[in-house]
Design a protein around this motif. Structure first.
Motif, PDB file in Angstrom:
ATOM      1  N   ARG A  71      -8.306  22.211  56.550  1.00 47.31           N
ATOM      2  CA  ARG A  71      -6.963  21.991  57.094  1.00 47.31           C
ATOM      3  C   ARG A  71      -6.971  22.145  58.606  1.00 47.31           C
ATOM      4  O   ARG A  71      -7.660  22.995  59.159  1.00 47.31           O
ATOM      5  CB  ARG A  71      -5.973  22.980  56.482  1.00 47.31           C
ATOM      6  CG  ARG A  71      -5.797  22.782  54.993  1.00 47.31           C
ATOM      7  CD  ARG A  71      -4.870  23.795  54.401  1.00 47.31           C
ATOM      8  NE  ARG A  71      -4.794  23.642  52.952  1.00 47.31           N
ATOM      9  CZ  ARG A  71      -4.013  24.374  52.176  1.00 47.31           C
ATOM     10  NH1 ARG A  71      -3.236  25.303  52.691  1.00 47.31           N
ATOM     11  NH2 ARG A  71      -4.005  24.170  50.878  1.00 47.31           N
ATOM     12  N   SER A  72      -6.174  21.310  59.232  1.00 51.09           N
ATOM     13  CA  SER A  72      -6.064  21.380  60.689  1.00 51.09           C
ATOM     14  C   SER A  72      -5.209  22.587  61.084  1.00 51.09           C
ATOM     15  O   SER A  72      -4.445  23.109  60.266  1.00 51.09           O
ATOM     16  CB  SER A  72      -5.408  20.103  61.226  1.00 51.09           C
ATOM     17  OG  SER A  72      -4.045  20.075  60.840  1.00 51.09           O
ATOM     18  N   PRO A  73      -5.304  23.018  62.345  1.00 49.98           N
ATOM     19  CA  PRO A  73      -4.447  24.111  62.804  1.00 49.98           C
ATOM     20  C   PRO A  73      -2.960  23.799  62.606  1.00 49.98           C
ATOM     21  O   PRO A  73      -2.181  24.682  62.261  1.00 49.98           O
ATOM     22  CB  PRO A  73      -4.796  24.253  64.287  1.00 49.98           C
ATOM     23  CG  PRO A  73      -6.206  23.749  64.382  1.00 49.98           C
ATOM     24  CD  PRO A  73      -6.279  22.628  63.364  1.00 49.98           C
ATOM     25  N   GLU A  74      -2.586  22.542  62.783  1.00 51.98           N
ATOM     26  CA  GLU A  74      -1.189  22.141  62.584  1.00 51.98           C
ATOM     27  C   GLU A  74      -0.773  22.300  61.121  1.00 51.98           C
ATOM     28  O   GLU A  74       0.327  22.776  60.829  1.00 51.98           O
ATOM     29  CB  GLU A  74      -0.965  20.690  63.042  1.00 51.98           C
ATOM     30  CG  GLU A  74      -1.152  20.466  64.521  1.00 51.98           C
ATOM     31  CD  GLU A  74      -2.629  20.381  64.951  1.00 51.98           C
ATOM     32  OE1 GLU A  74      -3.514  20.096  64.107  1.00 51.98           O
ATOM     33  OE2 GLU A  74      -2.887  20.633  66.135  1.00 51.98           O
ATOM     34  N   GLU A  75      -1.651  21.884  60.201  1.00 51.28           N
ATOM     35  CA  GLU A  75      -1.357  22.047  58.770  1.00 51.28           C
ATOM     36  C   GLU A  75      -1.226  23.520  58.406  1.00 51.28           C
ATOM     37  O   GLU A  75      -0.316  23.898  57.651  1.00 51.28           O
ATOM     38  CB  GLU A  75      -2.463  21.427  57.916  1.00 51.28           C
ATOM     39  CG  GLU A  75      -2.500  19.916  57.925  1.00 51.28           C
ATOM     40  CD  GLU A  75      -3.706  19.394  57.177  1.00 51.28           C
ATOM     41  OE1 GLU A  75      -3.500  18.681  56.179  1.00 51.28           O
ATOM     42  OE2 GLU A  75      -4.851  19.699  57.586  1.00 51.28           O
ATOM     43  N   SER A  77      -0.396  26.025  60.392  1.00 51.95           N
ATOM     44  CA  SER A  77       0.846  26.541  60.981  1.00 51.95           C
ATOM     45  C   SER A  77       2.052  26.126  60.154  1.00 51.95           C
ATOM     46  O   SER A  77       2.959  26.931  59.920  1.00 51.95           O
ATOM     47  CB  SER A  77       1.010  26.038  62.415  1.00 51.95           C
ATOM     48  OG  SER A  77       0.016  26.584  63.238  1.00 51.95           O
ATOM     49  N   GLU A  78       2.061  24.885  59.695  1.00 54.80           N
ATOM     50  CA  GLU A  78       3.171  24.400  58.875  1.00 54.80           C
ATOM     51  C   GLU A  78       3.248  25.160  57.552  1.00 54.80           C
ATOM     52  O   GLU A  78       4.323  25.515  57.089  1.00 54.80           O
ATOM     53  CB  GLU A  78       3.045  22.901  58.618  1.00 54.80           C
ATOM     54  CG  GLU A  78       4.135  22.332  57.728  1.00 54.80           C
ATOM     55  CD  GLU A  78       5.546  22.655  58.209  1.00 54.80           C
ATOM     56  OE1 GLU A  78       6.426  22.900  57.350  1.00 54.80           O
ATOM     57  OE2 GLU A  78       5.777  22.673  59.432  1.00 54.80           O
TER      58      GLU A  78
END
Length: 93
Positions: A71-75, A77-78
């Motif tokens: 998972r990306s950092p954005e995913e 965080s979400e």
């Protein structure tokens, strides 16, 4: 000890997705078993529980962990925001 996967209680949906639930459960079980091994390293029951966990759940937990690592950092965080919001909503109701 029960190594069954946790299921949501009641009509609410779970806060965590399948991978998150599996990894959290595996971490809890392995920490408990690791502590039991430190306290009594030759307890046959603990060895049997660990063997059962490794045979039945470890591969799925590792796959879920690998999936979460992708998972990306954005995913991530979400997901954190979604879980915190859901917890706050549950407390408010």
């Amino acid at each position: 000890m029960s190594t069954s996967h946790p299921r949501p209680h009641g009509p609410r949906s779970p806060l965590l997705d399948e991978d998150e639930t599996l990894v959290a459960h595996a971490r809890h079980q392995l920490t408990r078993l690791g502590t039991a091994l430190v306290l009594d390293p030759l307890d046959r029951g603990v060895h049997l529980e660990l063997r059962h966990f490794m045979e039945c759940y470890s591969e799925a937990a590792l796959r879920s962990w690998d999936s979460m690592l992708q998972r990306s950092p954005e995913e991530l965080s979400e997901r954190i925001r979604a879980v915190i919001s859901a917890q706050a909503d549950r407390k408010a109701s």
